[in-house]
Design a protein around this motif. Structure first.
Motif, PDB file in Angstrom:
ATOM      1  N   THR A  13       0.728  -1.314  -0.077  1.00  0.00           N
ATOM      2  CA  THR A  13      -0.014   0.077   0.070  1.00  0.00           C
ATOM      3  C   THR A  13       0.853   1.160   0.078  1.00  0.00           C
ATOM      4  O   THR A  13       0.315   2.319  -0.228  1.00  0.00           O
ATOM      5  CB  THR A  13      -0.976   0.203   1.153  1.00  0.00           C
ATOM      6  N   LEU A  14       2.066   1.347   0.395  1.00  0.00           N
ATOM      7  CA  LEU A  14       3.105   2.556   0.710  1.00  0.00           C
ATOM      8  C   LEU A  14       2.315   3.145   1.914  1.00  0.00           C
ATOM      9  O   LEU A  14       2.741   4.326   1.991  1.00  0.00           O
ATOM     10  CB  LEU A  14       3.131   3.332  -0.373  1.00  0.00           C
ATOM     11  N   ASP A  15       1.447   2.798   2.834  1.00  0.00           N
ATOM     12  CA  ASP A  15       0.941   3.251   3.814  1.00  0.00           C
ATOM     13  C   ASP A  15       1.760   2.754   5.093  1.00  0.00           C
ATOM     14  O   ASP A  15       1.855   1.704   5.245  1.00  0.00           O
ATOM     15  CB  ASP A  15      -0.363   3.138   4.148  1.00  0.00           C
ATOM     16  N   PRO A  19       1.437  -1.584   5.884  1.00  0.00           N
ATOM     17  CA  PRO A  19       2.082  -1.432   4.625  1.00  0.00           C
ATOM     18  C   PRO A  19       1.472  -2.556   3.392  1.00  0.00           C
ATOM     19  O   PRO A  19       1.759  -2.738   2.366  1.00  0.00           O
ATOM     20  CB  PRO A  19       3.451  -1.671   4.746  1.00  0.00           C
ATOM     21  N   LEU A  20       1.174  -3.684   4.132  1.00  0.00           N
ATOM     22  CA  LEU A  20       0.609  -4.746   3.314  1.00  0.00           C
ATOM     23  C   LEU A  20      -0.967  -5.378   3.647  1.00  0.00           C
ATOM     24  O   LEU A  20      -1.318  -5.222   4.815  1.00  0.00           O
ATOM     25  CB  LEU A  20       1.590  -6.001   3.668  1.00  0.00           C
ATOM     26  N   LEU A  21      -1.776  -5.537   2.712  1.00  0.00           N
ATOM     27  CA  LEU A  21      -3.166  -5.905   2.854  1.00  0.00           C
ATOM     28  C   LEU A  21      -3.211  -7.267   2.382  1.00  0.00           C
ATOM     29  O   LEU A  21      -2.928  -7.505   1.042  1.00  0.00           O
ATOM     30  CB  LEU A  21      -4.003  -5.025   2.202  1.00  0.00           C
ATOM     31  N   GLU A  22      -3.537  -8.310   2.966  1.00  0.00           N
ATOM     32  CA  GLU A  22      -3.421  -9.710   2.558  1.00  0.00           C
ATOM     33  C   GLU A  22      -4.985 -10.038   2.073  1.00  0.00           C
ATOM     34  O   GLU A  22      -5.925  -9.383   2.228  1.00  0.00           O
ATOM     35  CB  GLU A  22      -3.134 -10.538   3.492  1.00  0.00           C
ATOM     36  N   ARG A  23      -4.885 -11.199   1.089  1.00  0.00           N
ATOM     37  CA  ARG A  23      -6.227 -11.671   0.519  1.00  0.00           C
ATOM     38  C   ARG A  23      -7.081 -10.790  -0.164  1.00  0.00           C
ATOM     39  O   ARG A  23      -8.274 -10.393   0.198  1.00  0.00           O
ATOM     40  CB  ARG A  23      -6.803 -12.693   1.539  1.00  0.00           C
ATOM     41  N   GLN A  24      -6.498  -9.941  -0.891  1.00  0.00           N
ATOM     42  CA  GLN A  24      -7.499  -8.538  -1.515  1.00  0.00           C
ATOM     43  C   GLN A  24      -7.939  -8.935  -2.910  1.00  0.00           C
ATOM     44  O   GLN A  24      -7.174  -9.800  -3.409  1.00  0.00           O
ATOM     45  CB  GLN A  24      -6.456  -7.374  -1.557  1.00  0.00           C
ATOM     46  N   ARG A  25      -9.040  -8.208  -3.208  1.00  0.00           N
ATOM     47  CA  ARG A  25      -9.259  -8.288  -4.584  1.00  0.00           C
ATOM     48  C   ARG A  25      -8.971  -6.885  -5.180  1.00  0.00           C
ATOM     49  O   ARG A  25      -9.387  -5.786  -4.477  1.00  0.00           O
ATOM     50  CB  ARG A  25     -10.612  -8.682  -4.754  1.00  0.00           C
ATOM     51  N   ALA A  56       0.968  -7.543  -5.264  1.00  0.00           N
ATOM     52  CA  ALA A  56       0.930  -6.590  -6.223  1.00  0.00           C
ATOM     53  C   ALA A  56       1.310  -5.080  -5.510  1.00  0.00           C
ATOM     54  O   ALA A  56       1.378  -4.857  -4.600  1.00  0.00           O
ATOM     55  CB  ALA A  56      -0.652  -6.095  -6.249  1.00  0.00           C
ATOM     56  N   MET A  57       2.348  -4.580  -6.570  1.00  0.00           N
ATOM     57  CA  MET A  57       2.759  -3.319  -5.930  1.00  0.00           C
ATOM     58  C   MET A  57       2.483  -2.146  -7.318  1.00  0.00           C
ATOM     59  O   MET A  57       2.425  -2.505  -8.339  1.00  0.00           O
ATOM     60  CB  MET A  57       4.512  -3.366  -5.661  1.00  0.00           C
ATOM     61  N   PRO A  58       2.588  -0.917  -6.797  1.00  0.00           N
ATOM     62  CA  PRO A  58       2.371  -0.019  -7.679  1.00  0.00           C
ATOM     63  C   PRO A  58       3.719   0.017  -8.776  1.00  0.00           C
ATOM     64  O   PRO A  58       4.846  -0.418  -8.702  1.00  0.00           O
ATOM     65  CB  PRO A  58       2.459   1.560  -6.948  1.00  0.00           C
ATOM     66  N   GLY A  59       3.453   0.211 -10.052  1.00  0.00           N
ATOM     67  CA  GLY A  59       4.500   0.162 -11.176  1.00  0.00           C
ATOM     68  C   GLY A  59       5.501   1.096 -10.699  1.00  0.00           C
ATOM     69  O   GLY A  59       5.119   2.298 -10.112  1.00  0.00           O
ATOM     70  N   LEU A  60       6.600   0.875 -11.008  1.00  0.00           N
ATOM     71  CA  LEU A  60       7.945   1.853 -10.508  1.00  0.00           C
ATOM     72  C   LEU A  60       7.907   2.812 -11.826  1.00  0.00           C
ATOM     73  O   LEU A  60       7.551   2.630 -12.926  1.00  0.00           O
ATOM     74  CB  LEU A  60       9.087   0.740 -10.660  1.00  0.00           C
ATOM     75  N   VAL A  61       8.327   4.046 -11.318  1.00  0.00           N
ATOM     76  CA  VAL A  61       8.261   5.152 -12.293  1.00  0.00           C
ATOM     77  C   VAL A  61       9.908   5.651 -12.262  1.00  0.00           C
ATOM     78  O   VAL A  61      10.548   5.728 -11.590  1.00  0.00           O
ATOM     79  CB  VAL A  61       7.632   6.269 -11.574  1.00  0.00           C
ATOM     80  N   ASN A  62      10.354   5.658 -13.738  1.00  0.00           N
ATOM     81  CA  ASN A  62      11.741   6.052 -13.811  1.00  0.00           C
ATOM     82  C   ASN A  62      11.484   7.499 -14.362  1.00  0.00           C
ATOM     83  O   ASN A  62      11.470   7.854 -15.522  1.00  0.00           O
ATOM     84  CB  ASN A  62      12.466   5.233 -14.994  1.00  0.00           C
ATOM     85  N   ALA A  63      11.761   8.494 -13.436  1.00  0.00           N
ATOM     86  CA  ALA A  63      11.691   9.797 -13.664  1.00  0.00           C
ATOM     87  C   ALA A  63      12.763  10.336 -14.282  1.00  0.00           C
ATOM     88  O   ALA A  63      12.555  11.962 -14.414  1.00  0.00           O
ATOM     89  CB  ALA A  63      11.339  10.387 -12.234  1.00  0.00           C
ATOM     90  N   HIS A  64      13.682   9.969 -14.740  1.00  0.00           N
ATOM     91  CA  HIS A  64      14.816  10.545 -15.654  1.00  0.00           C
ATOM     92  C   HIS A  64      15.541   9.442 -16.362  1.00  0.00           C
ATOM     93  O   HIS A  64      16.158   8.710 -15.725  1.00  0.00           O
ATOM     94  CB  HIS A  64      15.878  11.523 -14.764  1.00  0.00           C
ATOM     95  N   SER A  65      15.459   9.641 -17.611  1.00  0.00           N
ATOM     96  CA  SER A  65      16.228   8.613 -18.565  1.00  0.00           C
ATOM     97  C   SER A  65      16.534   8.936 -19.745  1.00  0.00           C
ATOM     98  O   SER A  65      15.956  10.000 -20.068  1.00  0.00           O
ATOM     99  CB  SER A  65      15.659   7.127 -18.412  1.00  0.00           C
ATOM    100  N   ARG A 379       0.103   4.628  -6.911  1.00  0.00           N
ATOM    101  CA  ARG A 379      -0.505   3.723  -5.766  1.00  0.00           C
ATOM    102  C   ARG A 379      -1.532   3.030  -6.255  1.00  0.00           C
ATOM    103  O   ARG A 379      -2.023   3.062  -7.274  1.00  0.00           O
ATOM    104  CB  ARG A 379      -1.182   4.976  -4.927  1.00  0.00           C
ATOM    105  N   ILE A 380      -1.590   1.836  -5.267  1.00  0.00           N
ATOM    106  CA  ILE A 380      -2.791   1.048  -5.597  1.00  0.00           C
ATOM    107  C   ILE A 380      -3.926   1.473  -4.924  1.00  0.00           C
ATOM    108  O   ILE A 380      -4.180   1.067  -3.472  1.00  0.00           O
ATOM    109  CB  ILE A 380      -2.580  -0.645  -5.274  1.00  0.00           C
ATOM    110  N   LYS A 381      -4.825   2.055  -5.428  1.00  0.00           N
ATOM    111  CA  LYS A 381      -5.802   2.725  -4.635  1.00  0.00           C
ATOM    112  C   LYS A 381      -7.190   2.864  -5.440  1.00  0.00           C
ATOM    113  O   LYS A 381      -6.809   3.497  -6.830  1.00  0.00           O
ATOM    114  CB  LYS A 381      -5.320   4.271  -4.189  1.00  0.00           C
ATOM    115  N   SER A 382      -8.045   2.892  -4.951  1.00  0.00           N
ATOM    116  CA  SER A 382      -9.529   3.038  -5.887  1.00  0.00           C
ATOM    117  C   SER A 382      -9.425   4.573  -6.596  1.00  0.00           C
ATOM    118  O   SER A 382      -9.186   5.412  -5.646  1.00  0.00           O
ATOM    119  CB  SER A 382     -10.570   2.893  -4.914  1.00  0.00           C
ATOM    120  N   GLY A 383      -9.678   4.695  -7.939  1.00  0.00           N
ATOM    121  CA  GLY A 383      -9.394   6.146  -8.541  1.00  0.00           C
ATOM    122  C   GLY A 383      -8.334   6.197  -9.274  1.00  0.00           C
ATOM    123  O   GLY A 383      -8.022   7.071 -10.138  1.00  0.00           O
ATOM    124  N   TYR A 384      -7.392   5.593  -8.950  1.00  0.00           N
ATOM    125  CA  TYR A 384      -5.725   5.701  -9.570  1.00  0.00           C
ATOM    126  C   TYR A 384      -5.822   4.799 -10.801  1.00  0.00           C
ATOM    127  O   TYR A 384      -6.410   3.933 -10.971  1.00  0.00           O
ATOM    128  CB  TYR A 384      -4.641   5.098  -8.594  1.00  0.00           C
TER     129      TYR A 384
END
Ligand SMILES: [Zn+2]
Length: 485
Positions: A13-15, A19-25, A56-65, A379-384
């Protein structure tokens, strides 16, 4: 639009509190995360994916390449940046890469990133000789083919700071050498806006030192008028810090603030040599800094003041820089380096970058650095938007006790990346890219790499005026015995 239901997954969750929520949909609908919960009702037609045992983790962001630099991967070793860059530019100049070749190079870099869990990338695109619409379209088409979320940042400059700063003040006249970019960039913006593309564009002065005030003002005004982000290199090397002091006695960032260049639109790569006062100016403006630890280490540029930046409230994201300076496009690698380097940079453990911090820097902070992505990904969050990575822990993550720490300190380049979604679309499934034929891509790339290497061998060890001046200045700076880092 496809609906996807990820079942029985552990969510990162990055919270900090949970930080981790198990058995989610996770229900994905129309490219958006519609719901994350233990119980989620999904429409019958939704594609169901059993994610038991996966994270499940949020996709990583490569902010300079710089994607096309992959064609010069590992060509050079022990050289400082300004000399390194001259060899790379002249090799490119000789190669006269066409759109087809540029696109293949970008596709290779994007494919590598998706396979290591990077779902969004900023490509600060410089090309020799000169920018053109077909070349920029070649990058965009690589984004589209691979399915990555990309921002194209065409690099612009109109002067050479090394040559300028090495002259005594009374002989130093602003001599600009403008290159074409305005119409070309506007054409691409029009195309992107008409097509409602996943890709975006930001304006990208190569570095403020390599741009006249007129060009910087114009970029800031255009960004405001067209509502665009701005990306640039900032105080990457000791030589740049020395030149900035000569050219801008009131500090480079002080000068940029006066020009109206510092704002929350700006993300600045490196920032290794920022002074405390400059960090305050960046913090006050809302600008972000992109930390590129692998590149800074390989080029001997120094260690960015990440603790100071973070303590003053500057958003710090992560980038890989080009494939020729950091050799890979892995954000997992940058997360580990950022965490470990912080322990060399300062002795107070409170200032060290923890695994949680590193994960945030590699995901949500990257999204925050880019205006078009802010609040939409990371983030893995509703609306994202549904940019996420499914990890299947292998031997390197066993025994699995603390996924957050192990992902940063032991995942090593994302060995565990199994499936990747960008904007709700599966772009990597069970380790296989859905939009790229890897064998065909390798067959296109190998002869291109050989051509580049042959041209590089003709250019290496030669020095143009700018490189000779840089070599001389580095020798002088080394003699002055300034602190090496
Ligand atoms: Zn760079």
């Amino acid at each position: 639009m496809t609906r996807i239901l990820l079942e029985d997954v552990t969510v990162l969750t990055l919270d900090r509190r949970k930080p981790l929520l198990e058995r989610q949909r996770i229900l994905i609908d129309g490219g958006v995360i519609a719901a994350v919960a233990r119980r989620v009702d999904a429409p019958l037609e939704a594609r169901r994916i059993d994610c038991s045992g996966m994270i499940a983790m949020p996709g990583l962001v490569n902010a300079h390449s710089h994607l096309t630099e992959i064609l010069q991967r590992s060509f050079r070793d022990n050289l400082p940046m300004e000399i390194w860059r001259g060899e790379r530019a002249r090799t490119e100049e000789r190669a006269r890469l066409g759109p087809e070749e540029i696109s293949a190079a970008a596709e290779l870099a994007c494919a590598e990133m998706l396979k290591s869990g990077v779902t969004a990338v900023v490509d600060h695109f410089s090309t020799r000789p000169g920018l053109s619409v077909p070349k920029m379209e070649a990058i965009l088409s690589a984004f589209e083919r691979t399915g990555i979320r990309g921002v194209l940042v065409p690099s612009v400059r109109d002067r050479d700071f090394v040559r300028m700063a090495s002259l005594p003040a009374n002989r130093r006249k602003e001599r600009t050498e403008p290159e074409p970019w305005r119409e070309e960039v506007q054409e691409i913006i029009g195309r992107l806006r008409r097509g409602r593309s996943l890709s975006g564009l930001m304006l990208g002065p190569s570095s403020p030192l390599n741009c006249s005030d007129g060009l910087l003002r114009e970029v800031a005004a255009m960004a405001q008028r067209l509502d665009l982000g701005i990306h640039t290199h900032l105080l990457e090397t000791r030589l740049q810090s020395w030149a900035a002091a000569r050219l801008y006695p009131g500090t480079l960032c002080g000068h940029l603030a006066k020009l109206g260049f510092l704002s929350s639109r700006l993300s600045a790569a490196h920032g290794v040599w920022l002074t405390d006062r400059e960090i305050d100016l960046l913090a006050a403006s809302g600008a972000s800094v992109v930390h590129n630890p692998a590149s800074n280490l390989k080029l001997g540029s120094g260690i960015a003041p990440v603790a100071k930046l973070r303590n003053r409230g500057v958003n710090v994201a992560l980038g890989t820089d080009g494939g020729d300076t950091s050799d890979t496009y892995s954000i997992f690698e940058q997360m580990k380096l950022a965490a470990c380097l912080s322990r060399v940079a300062g002795t107070n453990p409170d200032d060290w970058v923890t695994a949680e911090d590193a994960l945030a820097m590699g995901t949500v902070n990257g999204a925050e650095a880019i205006p078009a992505w802010r609040g939409k990904i990371g983030r893995i969050k509703s609306g994202y938007r549904a940019d996420l990575v499914l990890l299947k822990p292998g031997l390197r993550l066993r025994p699995l006790t603390d996924p957050v720490r192990q992902l940063v300190f032991s995942a090593g380049g994302g060995d565990a990346v199994h499936t990747v979604l960008v904007d709700g679309k599966i772009v990597l499934e069970a380790g296989r890219l859905t939009g790229v034929d890897e064998n065909a891509l390798s067959r296109r790339i190998e002869p291109l790499g050989k051509k580049m290497y042959r041209l590089y061998r003709l250019e290496r060890n030669k020095r143009d005026r700018s490189q000779s001046a840089a070599a001389l200045l580095y020798r002088r700076l080394n003699r002055e015995k300034r602190a090496p880092l």
